[in-house]
Write a protein that holds these residues in place. Structure first.
Motif, PDB file in Angstrom:
ATOM      1  N   UNK A 213       0.785  -1.288  -0.067  1.00  0.00           N
ATOM      2  CA  UNK A 213       0.075  -0.045   0.044  1.00  0.00           C
ATOM      3  C   UNK A 213       0.845   1.356  -0.043  1.00  0.00           C
ATOM      4  N   UNK A 214       1.984   1.096  -0.626  1.00  0.00           N
ATOM      5  CA  UNK A 214       2.822   2.431  -0.854  1.00  0.00           C
ATOM      6  C   UNK A 214       3.701   2.805   0.252  1.00  0.00           C
ATOM      7  N   UNK A 215       3.543   1.917   1.120  1.00  0.00           N
ATOM      8  CA  UNK A 215       4.510   2.052   2.490  1.00  0.00           C
ATOM      9  C   UNK A 215       5.688   0.962   2.484  1.00  0.00           C
ATOM     10  N   UNK A 216       6.794   1.197   3.127  1.00  0.00           N
ATOM     11  CA  UNK A 216       7.709   0.378   3.407  1.00  0.00           C
ATOM     12  C   UNK A 216       7.514  -0.613   4.526  1.00  0.00           C
ATOM     13  N   UNK A 217       7.367  -1.732   3.894  1.00  0.00           N
ATOM     14  CA  UNK A 217       7.047  -2.986   5.101  1.00  0.00           C
ATOM     15  C   UNK A 217       8.343  -3.764   5.741  1.00  0.00           C
ATOM     16  N   UNK A 218       9.343  -3.742   5.054  1.00  0.00           N
ATOM     17  CA  UNK A 218      10.690  -4.236   5.779  1.00  0.00           C
ATOM     18  C   UNK A 218      11.756  -4.005   4.730  1.00  0.00           C
ATOM     19  N   UNK A 219      12.914  -4.082   5.164  1.00  0.00           N
ATOM     20  CA  UNK A 219      13.913  -3.793   4.578  1.00  0.00           C
ATOM     21  C   UNK A 219      15.429  -4.590   5.067  1.00  0.00           C
ATOM     22  N   UNK A 220      16.136  -5.191   4.366  1.00  0.00           N
ATOM     23  CA  UNK A 220      17.385  -5.721   4.941  1.00  0.00           C
ATOM     24  C   UNK A 220      17.911  -6.848   4.029  1.00  0.00           C
ATOM     25  N   UNK A 221      18.764  -7.683   4.823  1.00  0.00           N
ATOM     26  CA  UNK A 221      19.130  -8.837   4.117  1.00  0.00           C
ATOM     27  C   UNK A 221      18.111  -9.703   3.755  1.00  0.00           C
ATOM     28  N   UNK A 222      18.121 -10.399   2.624  1.00  0.00           N
ATOM     29  CA  UNK A 222      17.211 -11.337   1.853  1.00  0.00           C
ATOM     30  C   UNK A 222      16.445 -12.429   2.851  1.00  0.00           C
ATOM     31  N   UNK A 223      17.563 -12.964   3.539  1.00  0.00           N
ATOM     32  CA  UNK A 223      16.961 -14.023   4.531  1.00  0.00           C
ATOM     33  C   UNK A 223      16.236 -13.540   5.496  1.00  0.00           C
ATOM     34  N   UNK A 224      16.632 -12.343   6.363  1.00  0.00           N
ATOM     35  CA  UNK A 224      15.898 -11.901   7.240  1.00  0.00           C
ATOM     36  C   UNK A 224      14.654 -11.248   6.894  1.00  0.00           C
ATOM     37  N   UNK A 225      14.459 -10.603   5.777  1.00  0.00           N
ATOM     38  CA  UNK A 225      13.351 -10.122   5.300  1.00  0.00           C
ATOM     39  C   UNK A 225      12.573 -11.213   4.769  1.00  0.00           C
TER      40      UNK A 225
END
Length: 240
Positions: A213-225
């Motif tokens: 919905x246009x907002x950041x949900x998660x960001x980081x290393x692929x496995x952690x995300x």
């Protein structure tokens, strides 16, 4: 690692609909940055804001340390931002080589001799050399995808935006395309890749951003995300 691309509190609205909502992130030089999200999450709008196909209502888009928000798409291409589009639209009545020449001459602003040299190199790197004299309109889907990638590379971008380039391919074709994108990465090109084919993205991405919905949900290393409970619920439809 210095940032090549930086978005700061970028918002875009169409009437009452907010498509991107104060999103901020940065991408380092040489990094491959993946973007995931459900349909309608605002992913392609983000690309449009970076490439100049749309302008933000708020926030800034910086490339190589400069605010590029005022630049038209062709000027952003000239300074080093190349992109592919979700649906390949080659010049069907032109050959593969001629399609690349358009990118190199008008996108990369190269003279004819330099453009030809770049196009030959790109044909080699993307596996299209054998198709150089074939009309683009007669290509099968995998080669149309390759051509979309190659035409963007012909502009000699520092930053390459890939919009769902693996969509519609078989598993084997996807593996071929991933190998070609790895080779692009090895040449030092910074890549931002939107993709629904998650395993393709995970094979290449250094970091992931998930939006909803246009907002950041998660960001980081692929496995952690991918292990984030909210990502599993919203994007994968799984309960943690």
């Amino acid at each position: 690692m210095s940032a090549l691309l930086r978005l700061t509190n970028v918002s875009k609205r169409y009437g009452a609909l907010t498509v991107t909502d104060a999103i901020s992130f940065e991408v380092g030089r040489g990094e491959t940055y993946g973007i995931l999200g459900p349909n309608g999450a605002g992913k392609t709008t983000l690309f449009n804001l970076v490439s100049g196909d749309a302008k933000p209502d708020e926030g800034t888009v910086e490339f190589d340390g400069a605010d590029v928000g005022h630049l038209a798409p062709h000027r952003r291409c000239a300074v080093g931002i190349g992109r592919s589009y979700q649906v390949p639209r080659p010049f069907g009545g032109m050959t593969v080589f001629e399609n690349l020449l358009v990118g190199a001459r008008f996108g990369g602003e190269l003279d004819e001799r330099a453009a030809c040299d770049v196009c030959v190199d790109v044909l080699e790197r993307t596996g299209l050399k054998r198709r150089a004299n074939q009309l683009a309109g007669t290509l099968a889907l995998l080669d149309r995808k390759r051509l979309e990638l190659a035409r963007a590379l012909a502009t000699q971008p520092q930053l390459l935006l890939l919009d769902e380039i693996a969509g519609g391919l078989t598993q084997g074709e996807t593996h071929e395309l991933v190998d070609e994108i790895r080779r692009v990465k090895e040449h030092g090109v910074t890549i931002v890749w939107i993709e629904h084919v998650v395993h393709a993205l995970l094979a290449v991405a250094d970091r992931l951003l998930v939006i909803n919905f246009g907002r950041k949900l998660a960001e980081g290393q692929p496995a952690a995300v991918m292990d984030d409970p909210e990502v599993r619920r919203v994007y994968l439809g799984l309960e943690a």
